[in-house]
Design a protein around this motif. Structure first.
Motif, PDB file in Angstrom:
ATOM      1  N   LEU A  64       0.834  -1.197   0.000  1.00  0.00           N
ATOM      2  CA  LEU A  64       0.000   0.000   0.000  1.00  0.00           C
ATOM      3  C   LEU A  64       0.873   1.253   0.000  1.00  0.00           C
ATOM      4  O   LEU A  64       0.591   2.228  -0.700  1.00  0.00           O
ATOM      5  N   PRO A  92      -3.951   5.504   9.991  1.00  0.00           N
ATOM      6  CA  PRO A  92      -5.096   4.576  10.112  1.00  0.00           C
ATOM      7  C   PRO A  92      -4.661   3.167  10.502  1.00  0.00           C
ATOM      8  O   PRO A  92      -5.330   2.502  11.287  1.00  0.00           O
ATOM      9  N   ARG A 141     -16.454  -0.657  12.006  1.00  0.00           N
ATOM     10  CA  ARG A 141     -16.727  -0.949  10.605  1.00  0.00           C
ATOM     11  C   ARG A 141     -15.675  -1.838   9.959  1.00  0.00           C
ATOM     12  O   ARG A 141     -15.927  -2.478   8.958  1.00  0.00           O
ATOM     13  N   TRP A 142     -14.463  -1.847  10.503  1.00  0.00           N
ATOM     14  CA  TRP A 142     -13.413  -2.492   9.706  1.00  0.00           C
ATOM     15  C   TRP A 142     -12.457  -3.382  10.463  1.00  0.00           C
ATOM     16  O   TRP A 142     -11.862  -4.273   9.874  1.00  0.00           O
ATOM     17  N   GLU A 183     -10.995  -6.345  12.819  1.00  0.00           N
ATOM     18  CA  GLU A 183     -11.429  -7.663  13.293  1.00  0.00           C
ATOM     19  C   GLU A 183     -11.794  -7.636  14.781  1.00  0.00           C
ATOM     20  O   GLU A 183     -12.725  -8.282  15.219  1.00  0.00           O
ATOM     21  N   LEU A 190      -6.039  -3.319  -0.257  1.00  0.00           N
ATOM     22  CA  LEU A 190      -7.010  -2.240  -0.043  1.00  0.00           C
ATOM     23  C   LEU A 190      -6.832  -1.673   1.357  1.00  0.00           C
ATOM     24  O   LEU A 190      -6.243  -2.305   2.228  1.00  0.00           O
ATOM     25  N   MET A 191      -7.358  -0.471   1.559  1.00  0.00           N
ATOM     26  CA  MET A 191      -7.370   0.113   2.895  1.00  0.00           C
ATOM     27  C   MET A 191      -8.599  -0.441   3.618  1.00  0.00           C
ATOM     28  O   MET A 191      -9.729  -0.139   3.222  1.00  0.00           O
ATOM     29  N   PRO A 192      -8.410  -1.256   4.661  1.00  0.00           N
ATOM     30  CA  PRO A 192      -9.568  -1.895   5.307  1.00  0.00           C
ATOM     31  C   PRO A 192     -10.466  -0.907   6.044  1.00  0.00           C
ATOM     32  O   PRO A 192     -11.605  -1.228   6.344  1.00  0.00           O
ATOM     33  N   TRP A 193      -9.953   0.299   6.331  1.00  0.00           N
ATOM     34  CA  TRP A 193     -10.712   1.237   7.161  1.00  0.00           C
ATOM     35  C   TRP A 193     -11.662   2.112   6.357  1.00  0.00           C
ATOM     36  O   TRP A 193     -12.294   3.007   6.907  1.00  0.00           O
ATOM     37  N   ARG A 232     -20.325   1.490  -1.238  1.00  0.00           N
ATOM     38  CA  ARG A 232     -20.284   1.705   0.219  1.00  0.00           C
ATOM     39  C   ARG A 232     -19.765   0.494   0.988  1.00  0.00           C
ATOM     40  O   ARG A 232     -19.693   0.522   2.211  1.00  0.00           O
ATOM     41  N   TYR A 286     -17.362  -2.210   2.666  1.00  0.00           N
ATOM     42  CA  TYR A 286     -15.998  -2.246   3.194  1.00  0.00           C
ATOM     43  C   TYR A 286     -15.305  -3.512   2.709  1.00  0.00           C
ATOM     44  O   TYR A 286     -15.971  -4.533   2.464  1.00  0.00           O
ATOM     45  N   ARG A 291     -13.799  -5.896   4.105  1.00  0.00           N
ATOM     46  CA  ARG A 291     -14.083  -7.143   4.825  1.00  0.00           C
ATOM     47  C   ARG A 291     -15.446  -7.724   4.481  1.00  0.00           C
ATOM     48  O   ARG A 291     -15.724  -8.884   4.772  1.00  0.00           O
ATOM     49  N   GLU A 292     -16.292  -6.906   3.857  1.00  0.00           N
ATOM     50  CA  GLU A 292     -17.606  -7.407   3.468  1.00  0.00           C
ATOM     51  C   GLU A 292     -17.584  -8.029   2.066  1.00  0.00           C
ATOM     52  O   GLU A 292     -18.604  -8.515   1.596  1.00  0.00           O
TER      53      GLU A 292
END
Lengths: 259, 248
Positions: A150, A171, A251-252, A254, B82-85, B124, B126, B128-129
């Protein structure tokens, strides 16, 4: 259902414990200067409520100031460490020395230097020193954990170091930072208590000093009341930080995802 | 588009054993509009070659020439990276954000790019989805959003299951063929799969084990190809035959 159980079960245990305590004190006729009954502690809390609340405010102010100062300065230093190996190699040993030196041992020195006329500042500094290290080590690790690919991708698109820091490294470090902050929150309170003990009778009127004072007067119930308030404060800090963590990561990450 | 001449690259050269020699005297050229597969065994330096082309690291020796200037590049890694956040749309928008493209225009272009890879309506979501294949699609959308003229892919589908891989192969081929005019999108595709290189490429460069060099340069007839057809199996056989014995 699960939530209700998680709240109810510990409360039942607490009630049982207090009930047994109350019964044991009455049954064995334990004198109140050895172990006061929960009802006596509650009475002491009610009688000294306003002065204990004032002490709580004093302790909480120092704790929060120390927590914020420690978090901000440790994060800033962690960013410097992660951006430059040279800076890290130079200053990391000192951070470790600071960590392994028992702060209780240098607390009197800090009070002496800053002066008893500025006791809040001195106490804040002592507590911040206690809380500093976990934020520093966790954030440094987090900032270094950024996905190499990244970072490469960011470079490919011409990102500056500041953009990489802001968009990728920070982040990535957030879960680590929050974990360090949870530790630092508890340590700030411990550091404040230590500072109040050391500062002694001077201008200090925090909860820790109330414990010492009540102990000297053999007002053991008041001592327990102050102790209970400290415990509740500690739990409150931890709960607030856990909530912040959940809210920021739900949201992200684990760790915050319900299954 | 570009030409590599006598490229060498060694990792950790200061170590006592001299480190690892990834590439030695690697030379090849890529013309506008080609779909070139770099095929070779694991550790033969093909990913290194791709990173050198992208400019992510400098070669120790040799030159990379861009006769018409270095074009805008899109890069896709083996992992979706990808950026997970943040959600799919923000992930795809990242290159545009870095170029200070206004937010509204960035969002519109990100939505278009997501639609091109079949992820309409997932703006929209994320990471992880999303499934592995969908994450890879987001990654490809991010590479396409800057409208690159050169697309570099580093074993992008190696971690996917077979159906997802086949679907993404078809989509990638379609993206390349649908480019506005025949020569507007050049692809360099790193893989260790003979079948994948046979199915996708207009040209396959077979590399030797480390240190990597070109063992064979195979031009393939124009597509479309049908899997399991006799012509396709013949192409696979030709490529497999060119693989160095050590890799078999």
């Amino acid at each position: 259902m699960t939530r209700l159980r998680d709240i109810l079960l510990p409360l039942i245990v607490l009630a049982a414990l207090l009930g047994f305590w109350e019964w044991k004190v009455a049954h064995d006729a334990i004198p109140p200067y050895v172990l006061p009954a929960p009802s006596a502690i509650a009475r002491a809390l009610a009688e000294n409520f306003s002065s204990l609340m004032a002490s709580l405010a004093t302790t909480l102010t120092v704790t929060l100031l120390a927590f914020l100062a420690a978090t901000a300065s440790a994060l800033a230093l962690a960013i410097l460490f992660s951006e430059s190996r040279t800076v890290e190699r130079t200053f990391h040993p000192y951070a470790v020395v600071l960590q392994v030196t028992p702060i209780v041992a240098i607390a009197p020195l800090i009070l002496l230097w800053i002066g008893y006329d500025r006791v809040t500042l001195a106490e804040t500094l002592i507590a911040a020193l206690v809380a500093f290290f976990p934020v520093l080590s966790n954030s440094t690790l987090g900032l270094r954990s950024a996905d190499f690919n990244l970072v490469d991708l960011m470079r490919l698109y011409g990102a500056s170091r500041l953009q990489i820091l802001w968009r990728v490294r920070l982040p990535t470090a957030l879960p680590f930072l929050l974990s360090g902050m949870k530790t630092a929150g508890g340590l700030s309170l411990i550091g404040t208590v230590v500072a109040e003990f050391v500062a002694g009778s001077g201008a200090a009127t925090g909860l820790a000093w109330r414990i010492v004072e009540a102990g000297n007067r053999l007002e053991i119930a008041t001592m327990f009341a102050a102790l209970a308030l400290l415990a509740v404060t500690g739990v409150g800090i931890y709960a607030a930080l856990s909530l912040l963590e959940y809210w920021l990561l739900r949201r992200w990450h684990e760790s915050a995802i319900a299954r | 588009m570009l030409s590599l001449s006598a490229i060498s690259k060694r990792f950790s050269p200061t170590r006592k054993e001299g480190g690892t020699e990834a590439l030695r005297d690697l030379s090849f050229g890529v013309a506008d509009g080609e779909f070139v597969s770099l095929l070779g065994p694991s550790g033969c330096g093909k990913s290194t070659a791709l990173r050198l082309i992208a400019g992510l690291m400098p070669p120790d020796a040799g030159t990379i020439a861009w006769p018409n200037g270095k074009p805008p590049i899109g890069f896709v890694f083996q992992d979706a990276t990808l950026m997970p956040w943040t959600d799919a749309q923000s992930n795809v928008r990242l290159p545009l954000d870095l170029q200070h493209v206004p937010r509204a225009e960035g969002n519109a272009r990100a939505a278009t790019a997501l639609a091109r890879v079949g992820l309409c309506g997932f703006e929209r979501a994320y990471p992880r989805e999303l499934s592995g294949g969908m994450k890879m699609r987001v990654s490809i959308a991010r590479a396409l959003v800057t409208r690159p003229r050169l697309l570099l892919l580093d074993e992008p589908f190696a971690a996917l299951d077979e159906p997802a891989r086949a679907a993404l192969n078809d989509d990638l081929l379609r993206l390349w063929q649908d480019a506005p005019d025949q020569k507007s999108l050049t692809v360099i595709f790193v893989t260790h799969s003979v079948g994948e290189s046979a199915y996708l490429s207009s040209r396959v460069l077979v590399m030797t084990p480390r240190p990597g060099r070109i063992a064979a340069d195979i031009a393939l007839p124009p597509g479309p190809r049908r899997r399991l057809s006799p012509e396709f199996l013949e192409i696979e056989r030709r490529i497999a035959a060119a693989l160095p014995a050590a890799a078999a």
